[in-house]
Every structure is written in C-alpha cells, then in structure tokens.
Write a protein that holds these residues in place. Sequence first.
Motif, PDB file in Angstrom:
ATOM      1  N   GLY B  91       0.585  -1.116   0.306  1.00  0.00           N
ATOM      2  CA  GLY B  91      -0.277  -0.360   0.174  1.00  0.00           C
ATOM      3  C   GLY B  91       0.662   1.111   0.360  1.00  0.00           C
ATOM      4  N   PHE B  92       1.790   0.868  -0.217  1.00  0.00           N
ATOM      5  CA  PHE B  92       2.936   2.076  -0.367  1.00  0.00           C
ATOM      6  C   PHE B  92       3.415   2.530  -1.780  1.00  0.00           C
ATOM      7  CE2 PHE B  92       4.200   4.080   4.142  1.00  0.00           C
ATOM      8  CZ  PHE B  92       2.853   3.272   4.650  1.00  0.00           C
ATOM      9  N   LEU B  93       3.702   3.289  -1.715  1.00  0.00           N
ATOM     10  CA  LEU B  93       5.006   3.497  -2.677  1.00  0.00           C
ATOM     11  C   LEU B  93       6.496   4.384  -3.191  1.00  0.00           C
ATOM     12  CD1 LEU B  93       4.457   6.702  -4.708  1.00  0.00           C
ATOM     13  CD2 LEU B  93       2.301   6.478  -4.331  1.00  0.00           C
ATOM     14  N   VAL B  94       6.953   4.375  -3.915  1.00  0.00           N
ATOM     15  CA  VAL B  94       8.705   4.562  -4.114  1.00  0.00           C
ATOM     16  C   VAL B  94       8.304   5.677  -5.352  1.00  0.00           C
ATOM     17  CG1 VAL B  94       9.837   2.512  -4.438  1.00  0.00           C
ATOM     18  CG2 VAL B  94      10.844   4.204  -3.516  1.00  0.00           C
ATOM     19  N   THR B  95       9.319   6.581  -4.324  1.00  0.00           N
ATOM     20  CA  THR B  95       9.657   7.877  -6.081  1.00  0.00           C
ATOM     21  C   THR B  95      10.657   7.572  -5.946  1.00  0.00           C
ATOM     22  OG1 THR B  95       7.363   8.969  -5.024  1.00  0.00           O
ATOM     23  CG2 THR B  95       9.597   9.779  -6.074  1.00  0.00           C
ATOM     24  N   PHE B  96      11.859   7.443  -6.824  1.00  0.00           N
ATOM     25  CA  PHE B  96      13.768   7.321  -7.089  1.00  0.00           C
ATOM     26  C   PHE B  96      13.540   8.604  -7.848  1.00  0.00           C
ATOM     27  CE2 PHE B  96      13.158   2.745  -6.373  1.00  0.00           C
ATOM     28  CZ  PHE B  96      13.930   3.092  -4.911  1.00  0.00           C
ATOM     29  N   THR B  97      14.149   9.216  -7.303  1.00  0.00           N
ATOM     30  CA  THR B  97      14.946  10.609  -8.941  1.00  0.00           C
ATOM     31  C   THR B  97      16.340  10.749  -8.446  1.00  0.00           C
ATOM     32  OG1 THR B  97      12.777  11.845  -6.909  1.00  0.00           O
ATOM     33  CG2 THR B  97      14.256  13.110  -8.406  1.00  0.00           C
ATOM     34  N   PHE B  98      16.316  11.265  -9.751  1.00  0.00           N
ATOM     35  CA  PHE B  98      17.492  11.478 -10.729  1.00  0.00           C
ATOM     36  C   PHE B  98      17.481  12.820 -11.341  1.00  0.00           C
ATOM     37  CE2 PHE B  98      17.506   7.223 -13.685  1.00  0.00           C
ATOM     38  CZ  PHE B  98      17.234   6.556 -12.394  1.00  0.00           C
ATOM     39  N   THR B 120       3.485  -1.753 -10.116  1.00  0.00           N
ATOM     40  CA  THR B 120       3.028  -1.037 -10.918  1.00  0.00           C
ATOM     41  C   THR B 120       4.018   0.509 -11.187  1.00  0.00           C
ATOM     42  OG1 THR B 120       1.796   0.727  -9.880  1.00  0.00           O
ATOM     43  CG2 THR B 120       0.497  -0.802 -11.083  1.00  0.00           C
ATOM     44  N   TYR B 121       4.551   0.596 -11.916  1.00  0.00           N
ATOM     45  CA  TYR B 121       5.890   1.753 -12.607  1.00  0.00           C
ATOM     46  C   TYR B 121       5.407   2.697 -12.829  1.00  0.00           C
ATOM     47  CZ  TYR B 121       8.270  -2.385 -10.996  1.00  0.00           C
ATOM     48  OH  TYR B 121       9.035  -4.000 -10.394  1.00  0.00           O
ATOM     49  N   LYS B 122       6.342   4.009 -12.863  1.00  0.00           N
ATOM     50  CA  LYS B 122       5.818   5.030 -13.747  1.00  0.00           C
ATOM     51  C   LYS B 122       6.894   5.435 -14.159  1.00  0.00           C
ATOM     52  CE  LYS B 122       0.943   6.309 -12.621  1.00  0.00           C
ATOM     53  NZ  LYS B 122       0.242   7.818 -12.022  1.00  0.00           N
ATOM     54  N   PHE B 123       6.939   5.811 -15.450  1.00  0.00           N
ATOM     55  CA  PHE B 123       8.408   6.692 -15.498  1.00  0.00           C
ATOM     56  C   PHE B 123       8.408   7.984 -16.163  1.00  0.00           C
ATOM     57  CE2 PHE B 123      12.073   7.893 -18.533  1.00  0.00           C
ATOM     58  CZ  PHE B 123      12.993   8.113 -17.778  1.00  0.00           C
ATOM     59  N   ILE B 124       8.728   8.883 -15.629  1.00  0.00           N
ATOM     60  CA  ILE B 124       8.474  10.207 -15.720  1.00  0.00           C
ATOM     61  C   ILE B 124       9.775  11.598 -16.322  1.00  0.00           C
ATOM     62  CG2 ILE B 124       7.748  12.896 -15.053  1.00  0.00           C
ATOM     63  CD1 ILE B 124       5.718  11.362 -12.792  1.00  0.00           C
ATOM     64  N   ARG B 125       9.742  11.667 -17.667  1.00  0.00           N
ATOM     65  CA  ARG B 125      10.801  12.291 -17.393  1.00  0.00           C
ATOM     66  C   ARG B 125      10.240  13.937 -17.881  1.00  0.00           C
ATOM     67  NH1 ARG B 125      14.211  12.155 -23.483  1.00  0.00           N
ATOM     68  NH2 ARG B 125      12.105  11.420 -24.028  1.00  0.00           N
ATOM     69  N   ASP B 126      11.250  14.590 -18.168  1.00  0.00           N
ATOM     70  CA  ASP B 126      11.388  15.742 -18.214  1.00  0.00           C
ATOM     71  C   ASP B 126       9.456  16.220 -18.059  1.00  0.00           C
ATOM     72  OD1 ASP B 126      13.662  16.344 -18.863  1.00  0.00           O
ATOM     73  OD2 ASP B 126      13.431  16.283 -21.365  1.00  0.00           O
ATOM     74  N   GLY B 127       9.616  16.181 -16.540  1.00  0.00           N
ATOM     75  CA  GLY B 127       8.046  16.279 -16.059  1.00  0.00           C
ATOM     76  C   GLY B 127       6.901  15.751 -16.719  1.00  0.00           C
ATOM     77  N   ILE B 128       7.089  14.574 -17.857  1.00  0.00           N
ATOM     78  CA  ILE B 128       6.028  13.975 -18.396  1.00  0.00           C
ATOM     79  C   ILE B 128       6.244  12.715 -18.323  1.00  0.00           C
ATOM     80  CG2 ILE B 128       4.707  13.825 -20.943  1.00  0.00           C
ATOM     81  CD1 ILE B 128       6.950  16.022 -21.888  1.00  0.00           C
ATOM     82  N   TYR B 129       4.621  12.370 -17.992  1.00  0.00           N
ATOM     83  CA  TYR B 129       4.905  10.940 -17.855  1.00  0.00           C
ATOM     84  C   TYR B 129       4.719   9.925 -19.015  1.00  0.00           C
ATOM     85  CZ  TYR B 129       2.084   6.376 -16.568  1.00  0.00           C
ATOM     86  OH  TYR B 129       1.654   4.823 -16.937  1.00  0.00           O
ATOM     87  N   ARG B 152      17.822  11.878 -23.613  1.00  0.00           N
ATOM     88  CA  ARG B 152      18.254  12.929 -22.852  1.00  0.00           C
ATOM     89  C   ARG B 152      17.182  13.191 -21.463  1.00  0.00           C
ATOM     90  NH1 ARG B 152      18.610  14.308 -28.489  1.00  0.00           N
ATOM     91  NH2 ARG B 152      20.975  14.672 -28.854  1.00  0.00           N
ATOM     92  N   ALA B 153      17.721  13.624 -20.653  1.00  0.00           N
ATOM     93  CA  ALA B 153      16.251  14.120 -19.679  1.00  0.00           C
ATOM     94  C   ALA B 153      17.401  15.309 -19.642  1.00  0.00           C
ATOM     95  CB  ALA B 153      16.137  13.754 -18.868  1.00  0.00           C
ATOM     96  N   TYR B 154      16.915  16.586 -19.314  1.00  0.00           N
ATOM     97  CA  TYR B 154      17.224  18.131 -18.869  1.00  0.00           C
ATOM     98  C   TYR B 154      16.661  18.239 -18.055  1.00  0.00           C
ATOM     99  CZ  TYR B 154      17.975  18.936 -24.342  1.00  0.00           C
ATOM    100  OH  TYR B 154      18.720  19.226 -25.564  1.00  0.00           O
ATOM    101  N   LYS B 155      15.092  17.648 -17.808  1.00  0.00           N
ATOM    102  CA  LYS B 155      15.091  17.791 -15.891  1.00  0.00           C
ATOM    103  C   LYS B 155      15.500  16.432 -15.200  1.00  0.00           C
ATOM    104  CE  LYS B 155      11.606  21.295 -17.703  1.00  0.00           C
ATOM    105  NZ  LYS B 155      10.339  21.744 -17.002  1.00  0.00           N
TER     106      LYS B 155
END
Lengths: 38, 207
Positions: B91-98, B120-129, B152-155
């Motif tokens: 019931g928890f989620l983990v957020t990894f931030t590069f 379930t996994y989510k990937f967000i790059r440059d602020g976009i899911y 590439r990822a700018y954010k």
Amino acid sequence: MTIKVKVEKATQKQIQEAEKKLKNKQGKNGRRTNNSSE
Amino acid sequence: MAEEQITVQNRISDIEEFLNGNNAQPPSVNVIQTNATQLAPAITSVSSPFLDELKKMNYYQNLARIRWEKDNAVAGDINVHDWNEAEVPPGFLVTFTFQIPEGWVLHISECSIVFATDTTYKFIRDGIYEPTMSEFFMDYADHYKIFSPPLRAYKDCIITATNVSDETNVYSVFFSGFLRRYRRTTEIMSEETTLIEKSTKSKGMVI
C-alpha cells in the motif's frame, strides 16, 4: 549526481489505478497464452 | 511478410552491425524519435511478436545513439552512475528521483529497477509521464525491468513503484550515463543578437 528516494503511503486512488492496471495486464497475458496454445 | 516488418528487421540488422563495430555511426539516427513517438500508442495498446520486435528495435536504436554520442565525447562530459534502494510496505509507493543539475543534460545508457509482481511502475521524464517507457522492457530480464533508455533528460527523472502486493518489497534502481552541458536555444539566440548588435555598431551601421 545522486538518486533521491522517498517512500510514502499510496492514496486510495493510486492503489485503485495500480490494481486496475495489473488486472488489465493479467487479462492481456491470459489472452496471449490462450492464443499461442492454439 | 509485410513490407513494414521487413523494414523493421533490416533496421535491427543495421543496428546490430553498428553495435558490432561494423558501421561508423548508428543508422537513421534522425528518425529514431519520430519512430518512437509514432509507435508508442500501438505498443501500449497491443502486444504481439511483431511489436516485441519493434520494442527491441527502439531499445537498440537508443542504445546505439547513446554509444555513438559517448564515442564522440565532448570535453567536459561527466560519466555518472548511481544505485539506491528502498523497502516498501504494502500500500506504499516509492519515488526515485535522478537529480539533474541545471544547465546539464543527462544521457542515460542504462536504467533498471528491480521487478516485483503486483507492482506498477511509472516513468516521468522532463515532467512528462511516459507510459510506454514504463511498460517497455519488462520482458527483458527476470529480476530487473530495464527501461528504454531515454535519449536525453533535461529535468529530473522520476521513477515510481507502487506496491499493491501483500508483502513488503525491496526495490532497487540503477542507472548509468553521462552528463553534458547544454545551452538553451533562447540563450544562444540572445548571445547571437548581442554579437550582431556589437558588430553593426562597430561598423557604424544603424539597425
């Protein structure tokens, strides 16, 4: 450059979404298995 | 065999040749992003051996591009890699931030997260899911999901894993790549305008 970690309780909405997604995925995999055995 | 299927297989062969060192640079580099964008909706909605090949093709194209860019390193590039993990109760989620420093772009050559069922996994790059990234490579390894490396990822890049199983899971994330400095187009244009103004003033011209 590092990876930051944060663990938090998922909201009810997030859990429901996750369960729905997993259910859909299981459905798709099930259909694929049936097709391949034909 | 359908024409587009043959094209895909030819491209995979080209890329594999490049990876084996037989080609000077990855083929069709300019169309990679276009292909990925066009294929993304189809890949998320349907699954078939043919689409699996497309996923593979996209993976190899991205990898080839990253390798090519790394082989053509610019002074000041910094190789980076990191690893981290978290214990996540049900019931928890983990957020990894590069965290990507301002003014730098991260080229990711590898990115993986431990695979667990009922997650379930989510990937967000440059602020976009990016739903396709989140689903892309779960078939490629037993214990690790390997995300299609973003070009590439700018954010900051964010990966989340939501644990809906009945057990506590440990998720670990790994990535490697390199950082390269970049300037925004607006900054470059502004500098060019200043240069033009200086040049015309020194020549006594009026704009």
